[in-house]
Design a protein around this motif. Structure first.
Motif, PDB file in Angstrom:
ATOM      1  N   VAL A  72       0.829  -1.207   0.000  1.00 55.24           N
ATOM      2  CA  VAL A  72       0.000   0.000   0.000  1.00 55.24           C
ATOM      3  C   VAL A  72       0.864   1.258   0.000  1.00 55.24           C
ATOM      4  O   VAL A  72       0.523   2.255  -0.652  1.00 55.24           O
ATOM      5  CB  VAL A  72      -0.962  -0.016   1.213  1.00 55.24           C
ATOM      6  N   ASN A  73       1.990   1.241   0.707  1.00 55.06           N
ATOM      7  CA  ASN A  73       2.862   2.408   0.737  1.00 55.06           C
ATOM      8  C   ASN A  73       3.481   2.697  -0.634  1.00 55.06           C
ATOM      9  O   ASN A  73       3.712   3.856  -0.990  1.00 55.06           O
ATOM     10  CB  ASN A  73       3.974   2.213   1.765  1.00 55.06           C
ATOM     11  N   ARG A  74       3.747   1.655  -1.411  1.00 54.10           N
ATOM     12  CA  ARG A  74       4.456   1.830  -2.671  1.00 54.10           C
ATOM     13  C   ARG A  74       3.536   2.121  -3.848  1.00 54.10           C
ATOM     14  O   ARG A  74       3.934   2.813  -4.789  1.00 54.10           O
ATOM     15  CB  ARG A  74       5.288   0.579  -2.973  1.00 54.10           C
ATOM     16  N   PHE A  75       2.301   1.607  -3.810  1.00 50.59           N
ATOM     17  CA  PHE A  75       1.446   1.694  -4.985  1.00 50.59           C
ATOM     18  C   PHE A  75       0.096   2.308  -4.638  1.00 50.59           C
ATOM     19  O   PHE A  75      -0.457   2.061  -3.567  1.00 50.59           O
ATOM     20  CB  PHE A  75       1.240   0.309  -5.610  1.00 50.59           C
ATOM     21  N   ASP A  76      -0.427   3.106  -5.579  1.00 51.61           N
ATOM     22  CA  ASP A  76      -1.730   3.749  -5.386  1.00 51.61           C
ATOM     23  C   ASP A  76      -2.878   2.796  -5.690  1.00 51.61           C
ATOM     24  O   ASP A  76      -3.980   2.982  -5.183  1.00 51.61           O
ATOM     25  CB  ASP A  76      -1.855   4.976  -6.295  1.00 51.61           C
ATOM     26  N   ARG A  77      -2.619   1.839  -6.540  1.00 45.25           N
ATOM     27  CA  ARG A  77      -3.662   0.876  -6.890  1.00 45.25           C
ATOM     28  C   ARG A  77      -3.050  -0.514  -6.962  1.00 45.25           C
ATOM     29  O   ARG A  77      -1.989  -0.714  -7.562  1.00 45.25           O
ATOM     30  CB  ARG A  77      -4.295   1.227  -8.229  1.00 45.25           C
ATOM     31  N   THR A  78      -3.727  -1.480  -6.345  1.00 41.92           N
ATOM     32  CA  THR A  78      -3.266  -2.868  -6.327  1.00 41.92           C
ATOM     33  C   THR A  78      -4.368  -3.747  -6.902  1.00 41.92           C
ATOM     34  O   THR A  78      -5.538  -3.601  -6.537  1.00 41.92           O
ATOM     35  CB  THR A  78      -2.934  -3.315  -4.893  1.00 41.92           C
ATOM     36  N   VAL A  79      -3.982  -4.654  -7.782  1.00 39.73           N
ATOM     37  CA  VAL A  79      -4.957  -5.517  -8.456  1.00 39.73           C
ATOM     38  C   VAL A  79      -4.660  -6.972  -8.113  1.00 39.73           C
ATOM     39  O   VAL A  79      -3.542  -7.449  -8.317  1.00 39.73           O
ATOM     40  CB  VAL A  79      -4.920  -5.315  -9.989  1.00 39.73           C
ATOM     41  N   PHE A  80      -5.657  -7.658  -7.545  1.00 39.79           N
ATOM     42  CA  PHE A  80      -5.569  -9.069  -7.216  1.00 39.79           C
ATOM     43  C   PHE A  80      -6.583  -9.849  -8.056  1.00 39.79           C
ATOM     44  O   PHE A  80      -7.513  -9.274  -8.639  1.00 39.79           O
ATOM     45  CB  PHE A  80      -5.890  -9.325  -5.737  1.00 39.79           C
ATOM     46  N   GLU A  81      -6.411 -11.170  -8.074  1.00 44.46           N
ATOM     47  CA  GLU A  81      -7.430 -12.051  -8.637  1.00 44.46           C
ATOM     48  C   GLU A  81      -8.545 -12.255  -7.621  1.00 44.46           C
ATOM     49  O   GLU A  81      -8.300 -12.324  -6.418  1.00 44.46           O
ATOM     50  CB  GLU A  81      -6.835 -13.413  -8.993  1.00 44.46           C
ATOM     51  N   ASP A  82      -9.765 -12.348  -8.112  1.00 41.35           N
ATOM     52  CA  ASP A  82     -10.924 -12.625  -7.265  1.00 41.35           C
ATOM     53  C   ASP A  82     -11.060 -14.139  -7.129  1.00 41.35           C
ATOM     54  O   ASP A  82     -11.861 -14.782  -7.802  1.00 41.35           O
ATOM     55  CB  ASP A  82     -12.180 -12.008  -7.876  1.00 41.35           C
ATOM     56  N   LEU A  83     -10.254 -14.714  -6.242  1.00 39.71           N
ATOM     57  CA  LEU A  83     -10.171 -16.166  -6.117  1.00 39.71           C
ATOM     58  C   LEU A  83     -11.285 -16.724  -5.235  1.00 39.71           C
ATOM     59  O   LEU A  83     -11.680 -16.098  -4.240  1.00 39.71           O
ATOM     60  CB  LEU A  83      -8.815 -16.563  -5.527  1.00 39.71           C
ATOM     61  N   SER A  84     -11.757 -17.907  -5.570  1.00 41.63           N
ATOM     62  CA  SER A  84     -12.700 -18.638  -4.729  1.00 41.63           C
ATOM     63  C   SER A  84     -11.884 -19.626  -3.885  1.00 41.63           C
ATOM     64  O   SER A  84     -11.762 -20.811  -4.229  1.00 41.63           O
ATOM     65  CB  SER A  84     -13.742 -19.361  -5.588  1.00 41.63           C
ATOM     66  N   ILE A  85     -11.335 -19.127  -2.789  1.00 41.34           N
ATOM     67  CA  ILE A  85     -10.416 -19.925  -1.978  1.00 41.34           C
ATOM     68  C   ILE A  85     -11.138 -21.102  -1.335  1.00 41.34           C
ATOM     69  O   ILE A  85     -10.574 -22.182  -1.170  1.00 41.34           O
ATOM     70  CB  ILE A  85      -9.742 -19.036  -0.918  1.00 41.34           C
ATOM     71  N   ARG A  86     -12.396 -20.908  -1.002  1.00 40.62           N
ATOM     72  CA  ARG A  86     -13.168 -21.987  -0.371  1.00 40.62           C
ATOM     73  C   ARG A  86     -13.257 -23.213  -1.282  1.00 40.62           C
ATOM     74  O   ARG A  86     -13.208 -24.356  -0.814  1.00 40.62           O
ATOM     75  CB  ARG A  86     -14.569 -21.482  -0.024  1.00 40.62           C
ATOM     76  N   ASN A  87     -13.380 -22.980  -2.575  1.00 41.07           N
ATOM     77  CA  ASN A  87     -13.425 -24.104  -3.515  1.00 41.07           C
ATOM     78  C   ASN A  87     -12.030 -24.667  -3.768  1.00 41.07           C
ATOM     79  O   ASN A  87     -11.875 -25.879  -3.993  1.00 41.07           O
ATOM     80  CB  ASN A  87     -14.052 -23.659  -4.836  1.00 41.07           C
ATOM     81  N   MET A  88     -11.015 -23.826  -3.719  1.00 41.45           N
ATOM     82  CA  MET A  88      -9.658 -24.280  -4.005  1.00 41.45           C
ATOM     83  C   MET A  88      -9.138 -25.232  -2.940  1.00 41.45           C
ATOM     84  O   MET A  88      -8.381 -26.152  -3.230  1.00 41.45           O
ATOM     85  CB  MET A  88      -8.728 -23.067  -4.143  1.00 41.45           C
ATOM     86  N   VAL A  89      -9.532 -25.017  -1.680  1.00 37.77           N
ATOM     87  CA  VAL A  89      -9.022 -25.876  -0.606  1.00 37.77           C
ATOM     88  C   VAL A  89      -9.698 -27.249  -0.602  1.00 37.77           C
ATOM     89  O   VAL A  89      -9.346 -28.107   0.203  1.00 37.77           O
ATOM     90  CB  VAL A  89      -9.188 -25.207   0.779  1.00 37.77           C
ATOM     91  N   LYS A  90     -10.645 -27.472  -1.497  1.00 38.18           N
ATOM     92  CA  LYS A  90     -11.233 -28.802  -1.631  1.00 38.18           C
ATOM     93  C   LYS A  90     -10.259 -29.782  -2.272  1.00 38.18           C
ATOM     94  O   LYS A  90     -10.466 -30.992  -2.208  1.00 38.18           O
ATOM     95  CB  LYS A  90     -12.531 -28.721  -2.447  1.00 38.18           C
ATOM     96  N   ASN A  91      -9.221 -29.253  -2.894  1.00 38.78           N
ATOM     97  CA  ASN A  91      -8.141 -30.091  -3.419  1.00 38.78           C
ATOM     98  C   ASN A  91      -7.243 -30.488  -2.246  1.00 38.78           C
ATOM     99  O   ASN A  91      -6.473 -29.671  -1.731  1.00 38.78           O
ATOM    100  CB  ASN A  91      -7.337 -29.320  -4.472  1.00 38.78           C
ATOM    101  N   HIS A  92      -7.330 -31.728  -1.798  1.00 37.73           N
ATOM    102  CA  HIS A  92      -6.634 -32.153  -0.584  1.00 37.73           C
ATOM    103  C   HIS A  92      -5.121 -32.219  -0.762  1.00 37.73           C
ATOM    104  O   HIS A  92      -4.390 -32.323   0.230  1.00 37.73           O
ATOM    105  CB  HIS A  92      -7.176 -33.515  -0.129  1.00 37.73           C
ATOM    106  N   HIS A  93      -4.647 -32.158  -1.982  1.00 40.24           N
ATOM    107  CA  HIS A  93      -3.199 -32.141  -2.214  1.00 40.24           C
ATOM    108  C   HIS A  93      -2.615 -30.748  -1.963  1.00 40.24           C
ATOM    109  O   HIS A  93      -1.430 -30.619  -1.664  1.00 40.24           O
ATOM    110  CB  HIS A  93      -2.883 -32.594  -3.641  1.00 40.24           C
TER     111      HIS A  93
END
Length: 379
Positions: free
Chosen positions: A254-275
């Motif tokens: 936040v200190n370095r950049f005025d705008r930060t862009v992330f992916e809108d991830l569905s983490i709840r579905n991703m953790v269904k992969n037990h590996h």
């Protein structure tokens, strides 16, 4: 805008006994009025409201004196549990009926309006007394509530503050796209990568030793209770280490950049992969994104979430789709000949999907002086 301040409390042994008894009273109220709601519906087909139960709680008497507003807040907490239950029922999700709280499963109570005050490095709580507090920074804004929380053998005061003025939004002159991953915790569109500390992975052996000792203790014994606290302390250390890392990393972003862009991830579905579930939870992407959003809001900056579809497969130079598995770590485009790290390619694609302001999206580089070597931490 709401903000929270968390400070460590150092109660005496006598004060700790009073705090534990207060938690027990709150837990008793929660369980009793949960049973009332259930019985009223089963026997009379009638639901009780939070207001109805608040009018009833004043008639209960306990040996341990508890501030009236604290008892009322317990019923508001119960009401929120039922509101969430009915909301999940309407949305078709897993209902999750509110459960009774067992011993050591109710670890906080709240002063919603008054009954608390900080003076002379001590927190004065109604019906409890003055407790030593480590106030390591000043509280800005108007304090609305004070919550007392127990974490194993430690106590904390959490103040919810209403910031009177929202910060003015800055002009987003500098932007960055960030791809989160397992090999590198975050990869920036300017080529910087920061490895995840993997605190849980590093503490697994220590945790296994403590859990093995716990399994050998007789259930219900004092030794088992002591060992249970040792296991909880290991988990607390891991949690605090991860929290500290994400706080520092989000602050640096936040200190370095005025705008930060992330992916809108569905983490709840991703953790269904037990590996991958353990590794995903260890890096705590959701916590990092949430911290970055809160710090950016306070600073008047921007955080944007974009659709993650094909960000790793798409060529950031020509837009050609290059299919590759997770084991392939280098992006090689047969159309334009672009060759670079797949995470850097994904971060540039993420930046190119943002919609606010302007930047040099083709290469993902902004006009910020970097000053950090790739692979190092920006703090």
């Amino acid at each position: 805008m709401r903000k929270s301040y968390k400070f460590r409390l150092y109660p005496t042994k006598e004060q700790e006994i009073v705090l534990v008894k207060t938690l027990d009273v709150c837990r008793y109220i929660y369980n009793e009025f949960l049973a009332d709601r259930r019985n009223a519906y089963d026997r009379c087909n009638k639901g009780l409201t939070t207001f109805d139960q608040i009018n009833q709680v004043k008639y209960l008497e306990f040996k341990t004196k508890v501030f009236s507003q604290v008892k009322q807040d317990v019923l508001r907490r119960l009401g929120k549990s039922f509101d969430a239950f009915f909301r999940r029922c309407r949305s078709g999700g897993t209902a999750g009926y509110p459960r009774f709280k067992g011993k050591d499963r109710y670890n906080s109570f709240t002063y919603p309006q008054s009954g608390f005050k900080i003076e002379d490095n001590k927190l004065k709580l109604s019906k409890i007394g003055k407790i030593k507090i480590k106030q390591h920074r000043e509280i800005e804004g108007k304090v609305k509530t004070c919550s007392i929380k127990r974490d194993t053998n430690q106590w904390y005061a959490v103040f919810s503050v209403d910031m009177e003025k929202n910060p003015e939004k800055v002009n987003p002159n500098t932007s960055i796209g960030i791809d989160v991953g397992l090999k590198s915790c975050v990869t920036l569109s300017n080529g910087e990568q920061y490895d995840s500390p993997a605190y849980y992975r590093k503490s697994e052996k220590c945790l296994a030793v403590q859990q093995k000792r716990l399994s050998r203790k007789k259930k219900g014994s004092n030794n088992r209770n002591k060992q249970r606290q040792k296991v909880a302390k290991v988990h607390r250390k891991i949690r605090n280490q991860r929290l500290d890392f994400n706080h520092k990393l989000s602050r640096a972003i936040v200190n370095r950049f005025d705008r930060t862009v992330f992916e809108d991830l569905s983490i709840r579905n991703m953790v269904k992969n037990h590996h991958l579930a353990k590794s995903i939870k260890d890096v705590a992407w959701g916590q990092l994104i949430q911290m970055t959003k809160s710090k950016a809001e306070e600073a008047g900056k921007y955080v944007e979430l974009v659709n993650p579809c094909n960000t790793s497969q798409k060529c950031s130079n020509c837009g050609n789709i290059v299919k590759k598995g997770l084991a392939v770590r280098v992006h090689k485009c047969p159309e334009c000949g672009l060759e670079l790290d797949r995470d850097v390619n994904a971060a540039i694609n993420i930046l190119n999907l943002c919609t606010v302001g302007t930047t040099d999206r083709a290469c993902g580089v902004t006009d910020v002086g970097l000053g950090y070597e790739a692979g190092s931490h920006p703090f």
